[in-house]
Design a protein around this motif. Structure first.
Motif, PDB file in Angstrom:
ATOM      1  N   ILE A 267       5.191  -1.319 -10.490  1.00  0.00           N
ATOM      2  CA  ILE A 267       5.824  -2.617 -10.709  1.00  0.00           C
ATOM      3  C   ILE A 267       7.322  -2.525 -10.436  1.00  0.00           C
ATOM      4  N   ALA A 268       7.957  -1.493 -10.986  1.00  0.00           N
ATOM      5  CA  ALA A 268       9.398  -1.314 -10.785  1.00  0.00           C
ATOM      6  C   ALA A 268       9.723  -1.118  -9.311  1.00  0.00           C
ATOM      7  N   CYS A 269       8.923  -0.317  -8.618  1.00  0.00           N
ATOM      8  CA  CYS A 269       9.168  -0.061  -7.197  1.00  0.00           C
ATOM      9  C   CYS A 269       9.011  -1.333  -6.365  1.00  0.00           C
ATOM     10  N   ALA A 270       7.984  -2.110  -6.666  1.00  0.00           N
ATOM     11  CA  ALA A 270       7.760  -3.348  -5.926  1.00  0.00           C
ATOM     12  C   ALA A 270       8.929  -4.310  -6.126  1.00  0.00           C
ATOM     13  N   ARG A 271       9.356  -4.462  -7.370  1.00  0.00           N
ATOM     14  CA  ARG A 271      10.476  -5.360  -7.647  1.00  0.00           C
ATOM     15  C   ARG A 271      11.765  -4.862  -6.979  1.00  0.00           C
TER      16      ARG A 271
ATOM     17  N   HIS B 219       0.834  -1.212   0.000  1.00  0.00           N
ATOM     18  CA  HIS B 219       0.000   0.000   0.000  1.00  0.00           C
ATOM     19  C   HIS B 219       0.865   1.258   0.000  1.00  0.00           C
ATOM     20  N   ARG B 220       1.952   1.247   0.748  1.00  0.00           N
ATOM     21  CA  ARG B 220       2.820   2.419   0.816  1.00  0.00           C
ATOM     22  C   ARG B 220       3.526   2.669  -0.518  1.00  0.00           C
ATOM     23  N   LEU B 221       3.880   1.604  -1.210  1.00  0.00           N
ATOM     24  CA  LEU B 221       4.490   1.754  -2.530  1.00  0.00           C
ATOM     25  C   LEU B 221       3.503   2.379  -3.511  1.00  0.00           C
ATOM     26  N   SER B 222       2.262   1.913  -3.487  1.00  0.00           N
ATOM     27  CA  SER B 222       1.251   2.462  -4.390  1.00  0.00           C
ATOM     28  C   SER B 222       1.002   3.940  -4.100  1.00  0.00           C
TER      29      SER B 222
ATOM     30  N   TRP C   6      -3.560  -1.335 -14.367  1.00  0.00           N
ATOM     31  CA  TRP C   6      -3.118  -1.204 -12.980  1.00  0.00           C
ATOM     32  C   TRP C   6      -2.058  -2.277 -12.722  1.00  0.00           C
ATOM     33  N   ALA C   7      -1.627  -2.421 -11.490  1.00  0.00           N
ATOM     34  CA  ALA C   7      -0.598  -3.400 -11.161  1.00  0.00           C
ATOM     35  C   ALA C   7      -1.129  -4.380 -10.124  1.00  0.00           C
ATOM     36  N   GLU C   8      -0.540  -5.561 -10.112  1.00  0.00           N
ATOM     37  CA  GLU C   8      -0.788  -6.529  -9.047  1.00  0.00           C
ATOM     38  C   GLU C   8       0.540  -6.836  -8.367  1.00  0.00           C
TER      39      GLU C   8
ATOM     40  N   ASN D 179      -5.763   5.954  -9.487  1.00  0.00           N
ATOM     41  CA  ASN D 179      -6.990   6.314  -8.784  1.00  0.00           C
ATOM     42  C   ASN D 179      -6.872   6.139  -7.275  1.00  0.00           C
ATOM     43  N   GLU D 180      -5.661   5.829  -6.813  1.00  0.00           N
ATOM     44  CA  GLU D 180      -5.380   5.714  -5.382  1.00  0.00           C
ATOM     45  C   GLU D 180      -6.330   4.745  -4.686  1.00  0.00           C
ATOM     46  N   CYS D 181      -6.483   3.558  -5.277  1.00  0.00           N
ATOM     47  CA  CYS D 181      -7.359   2.554  -4.688  1.00  0.00           C
ATOM     48  C   CYS D 181      -6.958   1.169  -5.168  1.00  0.00           C
ATOM     49  N   CYS D 182      -7.605   0.151  -4.597  1.00  0.00           N
ATOM     50  CA  CYS D 182      -7.492  -1.209  -5.113  1.00  0.00           C
ATOM     51  C   CYS D 182      -8.687  -1.468  -6.028  1.00  0.00           C
ATOM     52  N   PRO D 183      -8.524  -2.276  -7.057  1.00  0.00           N
ATOM     53  CA  PRO D 183      -9.646  -2.563  -7.963  1.00  0.00           C
ATOM     54  C   PRO D 183     -10.851  -3.113  -7.207  1.00  0.00           C
ATOM     55  N   ASP D 184     -12.025  -2.624  -7.586  1.00  0.00           N
ATOM     56  CA  ASP D 184     -13.268  -3.060  -6.956  1.00  0.00           C
ATOM     57  C   ASP D 184     -14.252  -3.494  -8.042  1.00  0.00           C
TER      58      ASP D 184
END
Length: 270
Positions: free
Chosen positions: A175-179, A133-136, A207-209, A224-229
């Motif tokens: 994606i790059a930040c997570a990796r 969440h912090r990365l996003s 979006w990213a997973e 959109n500063e959220c998780c897919p719904d």
């Protein structure tokens, strides 16, 4: 929520082409968060080839056209029932190891700025879900959503340096930040009914997973500063935007190409 989709892509050539081949990843994913009510994919004047489900669980179908070809029109029309799973990809069958998504591509190459952004965002944070969440949130803050400021080949590093971009740039930067901090991540293509604030938005979306230990794949939409719904329809995934592209193809000939895409979503029931 029940959403109807009308997605039409047209390629026009200024000189007839000898033929064309298309590989389509245009089919709604099968998982607990969505159910396909009806769905039809067609290439006008084309010959339907074989189809398969790849290791990531995405259906891919081939089409071919014999020349002379002056125009190729691809349509995906249907209806999907969606439910909110808080971004968690439950019930999705795939055989690729999540750790395969630690691999960099040219579009998600991690430069010093991306690595610094990622490491700063998760400093002192050990819980994997909180880290994701912090990365996003860090990507959302660092890259402003501004349509038309980047192009299809803009990399994550370029978008961060520019400080603005579109959903593709947000997804690839996340994606790059997570990796960069050892979390597998992948690009997801699909559709979005509306933005979180209700403002107009491109219906074709990305979006990213991120793979979160003990939970699985979770979607994050920094744009959109959220998780897919329930407003989201998931189509396909890949290491980056190119690999997850809904349409890939090649035409034989010397003519130049012009592309036109229209995507419309309508909520039938909520």
């Amino acid at each position: 929520m029940i959403l109807t989709v009308h997605h039409v892509t047209t390629y026009e050539y200024d000189a007839p082409m000898r033929g064309a081949v298309q590989s389509l990843r245009l089919f709604p994913s099968r998982f607990d968060g969505q159910r396909t009510i009806r769905w039809d994919v067609a290439v006008e004047g084309g010959l339907r080839g074989g189809n398969f489900r790849d290791g990531a669980g995405d259906k891919v179908e081939g089409w071919s056209l014999r020349g002379p070809v002056s125009e190729v029109t691809i349509s995906a029309i249907g209806q999907v029932e969606t439910t909110d799973t808080a971004g968690v990809l439950r019930g999705h069958r795939e055989i690729v190891s999540p750790f395969a998504y630690l691999r960099e591509t040219s579009a998600t190459w991690i430069d010093h700025a991306l690595r610094d952004l990622a490491e700063t965002a998760v400093t002192g944070v050990k819980e994997p879900l909180d880290r994701a969440h912090r990365l996003s949130r860090a990507v959302s803050d660092a890259i402003a959503y501004r349509p038309g400021t980047t192009h299809a080949h803009t990399t994550a590093a370029e978008a961060l340096a520019q400080g603005e971009g579109v959903c593709q740039d947000h997804a690839q930067a996340l994606i790059a930040c997570a990796r960069a901090v050892g979390m597998p991540a992948r690009y997801v293509s699909g559709y979005l009914f509306a933005r979180e604030d209700g403002a107009p938005h491109e219906a074709a979306h990305a979006w990213a997973e991120i793979w979160v230990e003990n939970i699985g794949w979770i979607g994050f939409d920094p744009a959109n500063e959220c998780c897919p719904d329930a407003r989201y329809i998931r189509i396909g995934s890949g290491l980056d935007a190119h690999e997850a592209a809904p349409i890939k193809g090649i035409a034989q000939g010397d003519g130049s190409e012009r592309l036109d895409v229209t995507v419309a979503l309508e909520a039938v029931q909520q």
